[in-house]
Write a protein that holds these residues in place. Structure first.
Motif, short mmCIF file in Angstrom:
data_model
loop_
_atom_site.label_atom_id
_atom_site.label_comp_id
_atom_site.label_asym_id
_atom_site.label_seq_id
_atom_site.Cartn_x
_atom_site.Cartn_y
_atom_site.Cartn_z
N MET A 73 20.12 27.67 17.62
CA MET A 73 20.92 26.84 18.49
C MET A 73 22.38 26.83 18.03
O MET A 73 23.28 26.87 18.86
CB MET A 73 20.36 25.43 18.51
CG MET A 73 21.17 24.48 19.37
SD MET A 73 20.57 22.81 19.49
CE MET A 73 21.02 22.18 17.91
N LEU A 74 22.61 26.76 16.73
CA LEU A 74 23.99 26.71 16.24
C LEU A 74 24.78 27.95 16.65
O LEU A 74 25.97 27.84 16.95
CB LEU A 74 24.02 26.54 14.72
CG LEU A 74 23.65 25.16 14.22
CD1 LEU A 74 23.62 25.14 12.70
CD2 LEU A 74 24.60 24.10 14.75
N GLU A 75 24.13 29.10 16.69
CA GLU A 75 24.82 30.32 17.12
C GLU A 75 25.35 30.17 18.54
O GLU A 75 26.48 30.57 18.83
CB GLU A 75 23.90 31.52 17.03
CG GLU A 75 23.61 31.98 15.62
CD GLU A 75 22.69 33.18 15.58
OE1 GLU A 75 22.66 33.96 16.55
OE2 GLU A 75 21.99 33.34 14.57
N ALA A 76 24.53 29.59 19.41
CA ALA A 76 24.95 29.40 20.80
C ALA A 76 26.13 28.43 20.88
O ALA A 76 27.09 28.68 21.62
CB ALA A 76 23.78 28.87 21.63
N PHE A 77 26.08 27.36 20.13
CA PHE A 77 27.17 26.39 20.15
C PHE A 77 28.46 27.00 19.59
O PHE A 77 29.54 26.75 20.10
CB PHE A 77 26.79 25.11 19.42
CG PHE A 77 25.91 24.21 20.24
CD1 PHE A 77 26.45 23.40 21.23
CD2 PHE A 77 24.55 24.18 20.03
CE1 PHE A 77 25.64 22.58 22.00
CE2 PHE A 77 23.73 23.36 20.80
CZ PHE A 77 24.28 22.56 21.79
N HIS A 78 28.35 27.81 18.54
CA HIS A 78 29.54 28.46 17.99
C HIS A 78 30.13 29.46 18.99
O HIS A 78 31.36 29.57 19.11
CB HIS A 78 29.22 29.14 16.66
CG HIS A 78 29.18 28.18 15.52
ND1 HIS A 78 30.32 27.66 14.95
CD2 HIS A 78 28.14 27.63 14.85
CE1 HIS A 78 29.98 26.83 13.98
NE2 HIS A 78 28.67 26.80 13.90
N ALA A 79 29.27 30.17 19.71
CA ALA A 79 29.75 31.10 20.73
C ALA A 79 30.47 30.34 21.84
O ALA A 79 31.53 30.77 22.31
CB ALA A 79 28.59 31.92 21.29
N LEU A 80 29.91 29.21 22.26
CA LEU A 80 30.56 28.40 23.29
C LEU A 80 31.90 27.86 22.81
O LEU A 80 32.89 27.87 23.54
CB LEU A 80 29.65 27.25 23.71
CG LEU A 80 28.39 27.64 24.48
CD1 LEU A 80 27.42 26.48 24.56
CD2 LEU A 80 28.77 28.13 25.87
N LYS A 81 31.93 27.40 21.55
CA LYS A 81 33.18 26.88 21.00
C LYS A 81 34.23 27.99 20.92
O LYS A 81 35.40 27.77 21.23
CB LYS A 81 32.93 26.27 19.62
CG LYS A 81 34.13 25.55 19.07
CD LYS A 81 33.81 24.85 17.76
CE LYS A 81 35.05 24.13 17.26
NZ LYS A 81 34.85 23.57 15.93
N ARG A 111 27.04 18.01 14.26
CA ARG A 111 28.15 17.29 13.63
C ARG A 111 28.34 17.77 12.19
O ARG A 111 29.47 18.01 11.74
CB ARG A 111 27.91 15.78 13.66
CG ARG A 111 28.99 14.96 12.99
CD ARG A 111 30.39 15.15 13.57
NE ARG A 111 30.49 14.63 14.90
CZ ARG A 111 31.18 15.21 15.89
NH1 ARG A 111 31.85 16.33 15.68
NH2 ARG A 111 31.23 14.69 17.08
N ALA A 112 27.24 17.95 11.47
CA ALA A 112 27.34 18.45 10.09
C ALA A 112 27.97 19.83 10.06
O ALA A 112 28.77 20.14 9.18
CB ALA A 112 25.96 18.46 9.44
N ASP A 113 27.64 20.66 11.03
CA ASP A 113 28.16 22.02 11.07
C ASP A 113 29.61 22.07 11.55
O ASP A 113 30.43 22.77 10.97
CB ASP A 113 27.27 22.88 11.98
CG ASP A 113 27.56 24.36 11.82
OD1 ASP A 113 27.35 24.89 10.71
OD2 ASP A 113 28.02 24.97 12.80
N PHE A 114 29.93 21.31 12.61
CA PHE A 114 31.28 21.33 13.18
C PHE A 114 32.25 20.43 12.42
O PHE A 114 33.45 20.60 12.52
CB PHE A 114 31.27 20.87 14.64
CG PHE A 114 30.76 21.90 15.62
CD1 PHE A 114 30.79 23.25 15.34
CD2 PHE A 114 30.26 21.50 16.84
CE1 PHE A 114 30.34 24.18 16.25
CE2 PHE A 114 29.80 22.42 17.76
CZ PHE A 114 29.84 23.77 17.47
N GLY A 115 31.74 19.43 11.71
CA GLY A 115 32.62 18.45 11.09
C GLY A 115 33.20 17.54 12.16
O GLY A 115 32.68 17.43 13.27
N THR A 116 34.29 16.90 11.84
CA THR A 116 34.93 16.04 12.85
C THR A 116 35.53 16.92 13.92
O THR A 116 35.86 18.07 13.69
CB THR A 116 36.04 15.17 12.21
OG1 THR A 116 37.00 16.03 11.62
CG2 THR A 116 35.47 14.22 11.18
N GLY A 117 35.65 16.39 15.08
CA GLY A 117 36.27 17.19 16.13
C GLY A 117 35.61 17.04 17.47
O GLY A 117 35.70 15.99 18.08
#
Length: 108
Positions: free
Chosen positions: A1-9, A28-34
């Motif tokens: 799932m994180l791969e998909a979210f990183h691609a979208l970001k 949230r842990a992966d992206f940090g604040t933002g």
């Protein structure tokens, strides 16, 4: 799932939604604040404080969840944000027009 979210970001997505609180906390842990992260399934009253501390925003799709969020905000003495999920009659999910009238005006 994180791969998909990183691609979208990487493609410019600015808001993210996931179904379960565990997934949102992982984001949230992966992206940090933002970027805003929304909880599509909302969460239980006992998890509101944890979610708020990690800047996870519930998607309010019922009067009960709006009440849970309001009660938690009073208990935590803070302002809690929520995405309002309004029923568009496409899937019969979200707050109905009657719910909207009973809930009163949504704050800005």
């Amino acid at each position: 799932m994180l791969e998909a979210f990183h691609a979208l970001k990487a493609e410019g997505a600015e808001n993210f939604f996931a179904a379960r609180l565990e997934d949102e906390l992982g984001l949230r842990a992966d992206f940090g604040t933002g970027p805003p992260i929304g909880a599509l399934d909302g969460f239980s009253p006992t998890k509101v404080g944890e979610a708020a501390a990690d800047d996870i925003t519930p998607v309010a799709n019922s009067l009960e969840l709006l009440e849970t969020i309001s009660t938690a905000a009073h208990r935590l003495n803070t302002i809690l944000r929520a995405f309002a999920h309004l029923d568009t009659a496409m899937n019969r999910l979200g707050l109905s027009p009657d719910d909207n009238n009973r809930a009163g005006p949504l704050p800005k």
